[in-house]
Design an enzyme around this catalytic site. Structure first.
Site, PDB file in Angstrom:
ATOM      1  N   LYS A 175      -3.245   8.384   3.325  1.00  0.00           N
ATOM      2  CA  LYS A 175      -4.441   8.111   4.139  1.00  0.00           C
ATOM      3  C   LYS A 175      -4.228   8.568   5.592  1.00  0.00           C
ATOM      4  O   LYS A 175      -5.168   9.019   6.245  1.00  0.00           O
ATOM      5  CB  LYS A 175      -4.802   6.636   4.088  1.00  0.00           C
ATOM      6  CG  LYS A 175      -5.324   6.149   2.733  1.00  0.00           C
ATOM      7  CD  LYS A 175      -6.556   6.880   2.242  1.00  0.00           C
ATOM      8  CE  LYS A 175      -7.193   6.178   1.054  1.00  0.00           C
ATOM      9  NZ  LYS A 175      -8.343   6.910   0.504  1.00  0.00           N
ATOM     10  N   TYR A 222       0.850  -1.200   0.000  1.00  0.00           N
ATOM     11  CA  TYR A 222       0.000   0.000   0.000  1.00  0.00           C
ATOM     12  C   TYR A 222       0.881   1.244   0.000  1.00  0.00           C
ATOM     13  O   TYR A 222       0.491   2.303  -0.505  1.00  0.00           O
ATOM     14  CB  TYR A 222      -0.968  -0.031   1.196  1.00  0.00           C
ATOM     15  CG  TYR A 222      -2.152   0.898   1.035  1.00  0.00           C
ATOM     16  CD1 TYR A 222      -2.361   1.953   1.920  1.00  0.00           C
ATOM     17  CD2 TYR A 222      -3.044   0.727  -0.018  1.00  0.00           C
ATOM     18  CE1 TYR A 222      -3.440   2.803   1.763  1.00  0.00           C
ATOM     19  CE2 TYR A 222      -4.126   1.585  -0.171  1.00  0.00           C
ATOM     20  CZ  TYR A 222      -4.318   2.616   0.716  1.00  0.00           C
ATOM     21  OH  TYR A 222      -5.387   3.475   0.563  1.00  0.00           O
TER      22      TYR A 222
HETATM   23  N1  NAD Z   1     -11.567  -0.597  -2.790  1.00  0.00           N
HETATM   24  C1  NAD Z   1     -10.980  -0.709  -1.590  1.00  0.00           C
HETATM   25  O1  NAD Z   1     -10.474  -1.782  -1.192  1.00  0.00           O
HETATM   26  C2  NAD Z   1     -10.913   0.504  -0.675  1.00  0.00           C
HETATM   27  C3  NAD Z   1     -10.802   0.276   0.710  1.00  0.00           C
HETATM   28  C4  NAD Z   1     -10.728   1.396   1.570  1.00  0.00           C
HETATM   29  C5  NAD Z   1     -10.771   2.673   1.046  1.00  0.00           C
HETATM   30  N2  NAD Z   1     -10.885   2.857  -0.308  1.00  0.00           N
HETATM   31  C6  NAD Z   1     -10.958   4.243  -0.806  1.00  0.00           C
HETATM   32  O2  NAD Z   1     -12.277   4.447  -1.329  1.00  0.00           O
HETATM   33  C7  NAD Z   1     -12.234   5.543  -2.253  1.00  0.00           C
HETATM   34  C8  NAD Z   1     -12.964   5.142  -3.534  1.00  0.00           C
HETATM   35  O3  NAD Z   1     -12.227   4.139  -4.192  1.00  0.00           O
HETATM   36  P1  NAD Z   1     -12.963   2.844  -4.841  1.00  0.00           P
HETATM   37  O4  NAD Z   1     -12.395   1.630  -4.198  1.00  0.00           O
HETATM   38  O5  NAD Z   1     -14.443   3.076  -4.850  1.00  0.00           O
HETATM   39  O6  NAD Z   1     -12.403   2.800  -6.324  1.00  0.00           O
HETATM   40  P2  NAD Z   1     -12.912   3.560  -7.637  1.00  0.00           P
HETATM   41  O7  NAD Z   1     -11.811   3.409  -8.621  1.00  0.00           O
HETATM   42  O8  NAD Z   1     -14.283   3.088  -7.996  1.00  0.00           O
HETATM   43  O9  NAD Z   1     -13.017   5.084  -7.159  1.00  0.00           O
HETATM   44  C9  NAD Z   1     -11.884   5.906  -7.108  1.00  0.00           C
HETATM   45  C10 NAD Z   1     -12.351   7.230  -7.656  1.00  0.00           C
HETATM   46  O10 NAD Z   1     -11.327   8.218  -7.535  1.00  0.00           O
HETATM   47  C11 NAD Z   1     -11.519   9.084  -8.641  1.00  0.00           C
HETATM   48  N3  NAD Z   1     -10.341   9.935  -8.854  1.00  0.00           N
HETATM   49  C12 NAD Z   1      -9.035   9.566  -8.927  1.00  0.00           C
HETATM   50  N4  NAD Z   1      -8.267  10.646  -9.210  1.00  0.00           N
HETATM   51  C13 NAD Z   1      -9.127  11.717  -9.309  1.00  0.00           C
HETATM   52  C14 NAD Z   1      -8.957  13.095  -9.592  1.00  0.00           C
HETATM   53  N5  NAD Z   1      -7.754  13.603  -9.851  1.00  0.00           N
HETATM   54  N6  NAD Z   1     -10.063  13.880  -9.596  1.00  0.00           N
HETATM   55  C15 NAD Z   1     -11.291  13.376  -9.345  1.00  0.00           C
HETATM   56  N7  NAD Z   1     -11.534  12.074  -9.082  1.00  0.00           N
HETATM   57  C16 NAD Z   1     -10.438  11.267  -9.070  1.00  0.00           C
HETATM   58  C17 NAD Z   1     -11.761   8.137  -9.800  1.00  0.00           C
HETATM   59  O11 NAD Z   1     -12.343   8.824 -10.904  1.00  0.00           O
HETATM   60  C18 NAD Z   1     -12.720   7.148  -9.150  1.00  0.00           C
HETATM   61  O12 NAD Z   1     -14.058   7.568  -9.353  1.00  0.00           O
HETATM   62  C19 NAD Z   1     -10.745   5.877  -2.457  1.00  0.00           C
HETATM   63  O13 NAD Z   1     -10.409   6.961  -1.613  1.00  0.00           O
HETATM   64  C20 NAD Z   1     -10.035   4.626  -1.934  1.00  0.00           C
HETATM   65  O14 NAD Z   1      -8.727   4.946  -1.466  1.00  0.00           O
HETATM   66  C21 NAD Z   1     -10.967   1.799  -1.182  1.00  0.00           C
HETATM   67  C1  0WE Z   2      -6.728  -2.724  -0.085  1.00  0.00           C
HETATM   68  C2  0WE Z   2      -5.788  -2.137  -1.119  1.00  0.00           C
HETATM   69  C3  0WE Z   2      -6.102  -1.228  -2.113  1.00  0.00           C
HETATM   70  C4  0WE Z   2      -7.434  -0.587  -2.367  1.00  0.00           C
HETATM   71  N1  0WE Z   2      -7.396   0.699  -1.644  1.00  0.00           N
HETATM   72  C5  0WE Z   2      -7.603   0.652  -0.205  1.00  0.00           C
HETATM   73  C6  0WE Z   2      -7.060   1.890  -2.225  1.00  0.00           C
HETATM   74  O1  0WE Z   2      -7.073   2.895  -1.549  1.00  0.00           O
HETATM   75  C7  0WE Z   2      -6.664   1.947  -3.696  1.00  0.00           C
HETATM   76  C8  0WE Z   2      -6.112   3.321  -3.997  1.00  0.00           C
HETATM   77  C9  0WE Z   2      -5.394   3.424  -5.307  1.00  0.00           C
HETATM   78  C10 0WE Z   2      -4.634   4.558  -5.470  1.00  0.00           C
HETATM   79  N2  0WE Z   2      -3.945   4.787  -6.609  1.00  0.00           N
HETATM   80  C11 0WE Z   2      -4.026   3.907  -7.637  1.00  0.00           C
HETATM   81  C12 0WE Z   2      -4.778   2.735  -7.532  1.00  0.00           C
HETATM   82  C13 0WE Z   2      -5.506   2.494  -6.337  1.00  0.00           C
HETATM   83  C14 0WE Z   2      -4.785   1.764  -8.665  1.00  0.00           C
HETATM   84  C15 0WE Z   2      -4.679   2.506  -9.990  1.00  0.00           C
HETATM   85  C16 0WE Z   2      -3.557   3.516  -9.950  1.00  0.00           C
HETATM   86  O2  0WE Z   2      -2.898   3.781 -10.946  1.00  0.00           O
HETATM   87  N3  0WE Z   2      -3.349   4.200  -8.788  1.00  0.00           N
HETATM   88  O3  0WE Z   2      -5.021  -0.880  -2.858  1.00  0.00           O
HETATM   89  C17 0WE Z   2      -3.965  -1.629  -2.367  1.00  0.00           C
HETATM   90  C18 0WE Z   2      -2.631  -1.661  -2.787  1.00  0.00           C
HETATM   91  C19 0WE Z   2      -1.756  -2.504  -2.105  1.00  0.00           C
HETATM   92  C20 0WE Z   2      -2.195  -3.279  -1.021  1.00  0.00           C
HETATM   93  C21 0WE Z   2      -3.515  -3.258  -0.610  1.00  0.00           C
HETATM   94  C22 0WE Z   2      -4.411  -2.414  -1.291  1.00  0.00           C
END
Ligand code: NAD
Ligand code: 0WE
Length: 258
Positions: A164, A157
């Site tokens: 975060k 991560y």
């Molecule tokens: N999926 C997981 O496991 C997980 C777990 C905990 C937290 N999160 C957090 O949840 C949030 C949503 O992620 P998700 O998992 O729904 O994935 P997702 O890819 O569906 O959503 C990520 C969003 O970020 C937007 N984004 C990225 N760069 C941007 C920019 N410059 N301007 C505007 N929008 C931008 C993308 O367009 C997308 O809609 C993120 O903050 C992610 O870190 C995800």
């Molecule tokens: C959970 C988990 C996630 C999901 N999560 C919590 C996240 O917050 C994902 C955030 C994320 C941020 N930046 C990028 C990407 C994902 C993929 C595409 C890209 O180009 N850039 O991501 C991981 C990465 C490594 C280990 C665990 C995790």
């Protein structure tokens, strides 16, 4: 009558119907909220427009949080459509892909660090600043999405964890700053969910499986469970909660012994 009846909500971060923001929008719509949506770029516009219409909304506006001009024009347009705003959902996180692979010390760079913090943390304060006047005096709420990597060294991560950690401190400082105007600020720390942001992460599948086998609930969480908790946190049911990080992770974070 839902517990978000007639609340006006701005939803950012929808990229697909599997986005956490999509789960949040659906849950809030079900509780009577009136929704507006943003999309990052034209590639995503049609998907966001589709979800918006399923949530009874045709308010779909462009927003790349890397651009102060985009943020300013978003609230100009929103202010001409709505005379007030009750909730902003920040569901945006990004680091350059190469930051999320391999060992932290090998992957981290000055540029990667800056981009991750700008897009994943500063953008939350930027939206709060831009929305402050529309939200003032309405007992509204700001919500953002964090991950356990903010407080634990989660393999791969990497610098997203630092961003975060910054985001969770942002929640506390924004809560202290906006509390006197009646606006609450919280985060949900969600367990791993298969979304677009998660796809392309090396061995994400094995991480999901490992979590499923270890969490107290012996399963992972869904975008609908995160959505329900988000609807609660942004409603008057949570009127006494601000500056907090609520874990919606099937209990994973309470476990010891790695
Ligand atoms: N999926 C997981 O496991 C997980 C777990 C905990 C937290 N999160 C957090 O949840 C949030 C949503 O992620 P998700 O998992 O729904 O994935 P997702 O890819 O569906 O959503 C990520 C969003 O970020 C937007 N984004 C990225 N760069 C941007 C920019 N410059 N301007 C505007 N929008 C931008 C993308 O367009 C997308 O809609 C993120 O903050 C992610 O870190 C995800
Ligand atoms: C959970 C988990 C996630 C999901 N999560 C919590 C996240 O917050 C994902 C955030 C994320 C941020 N930046 C990028 C990407 C994902 C993929 C595409 C890209 O180009 N850039 O991501 C991981 C990465 C490594 C280990 C665990 C995790």
């Amino acid at each position: 009558m839902g517990f978000l009846q007639d609340k006006r909500v701005l939803i950012t971060g929808v990229a697909s119907n599997r986005s956490i923001a999509a789960g949040i929008a659906t849950a809030m719509h079900a509780q009577g909220a009136e929704l507006a949506f943003t999309y990052q770029n034209d590639k995503l516009k049609s998907r966001v427009t589709e979800l918006a219409s399923q949530c009874g909304s045709d308010l779909v506006l462009p927003l790349d949080v890397a651009s102060d001009a985009d943020i300013e024009s978003l609230f100009d347009v929103l202010g001409r459509t709505w005379d007030g705003l009750d909730v902003i959902v920040h569901s945006i996180g990004f680091a350059p892909r190469e930051q999320l692979d391999g060992d932290y010390i090998d992957a981290v760079t000055r540029e990667g660090f800056a981009i991750a913090h700008d897009i994943s943390s500063y953008s939350f304060a930027a939206l709060a600043k831009a929305g402050r006047d529309m939200m003032s005096g309405r007992n509204g709420a700001l919500l953002t999405l964090s991950y356990l990597g903010a407080v634990r060294a989660v393999p791969h991560y990497n610098v997203m964890g630092l961003a975060k950690a910054s985001l969770e401190a942002n929640v506390r400082y924004l809560a202290a700053s906006l509390g006197p105007t009646g606006t609450r600020v919280n985060a949900i720390s969600a367990g791993p969910i298969r979304t677009l942001a998660a796809s392309g992460i090396a061995d994400f599948r094995s991480m999901l499986k490992q979590a499923e086998e270890r969490t107290p609930l012996r399963r992972n969480v869904t975008i609908d469970e995160v959505g329900q908790a988000a609807a609660f946190l942004c409603s008057d049911l949570a009127s006494g909660i601000t500056g907090d990080v609520l874990y919606v992770d099937a209990g994973y974070h309470i476990l010891g012994l790695a």
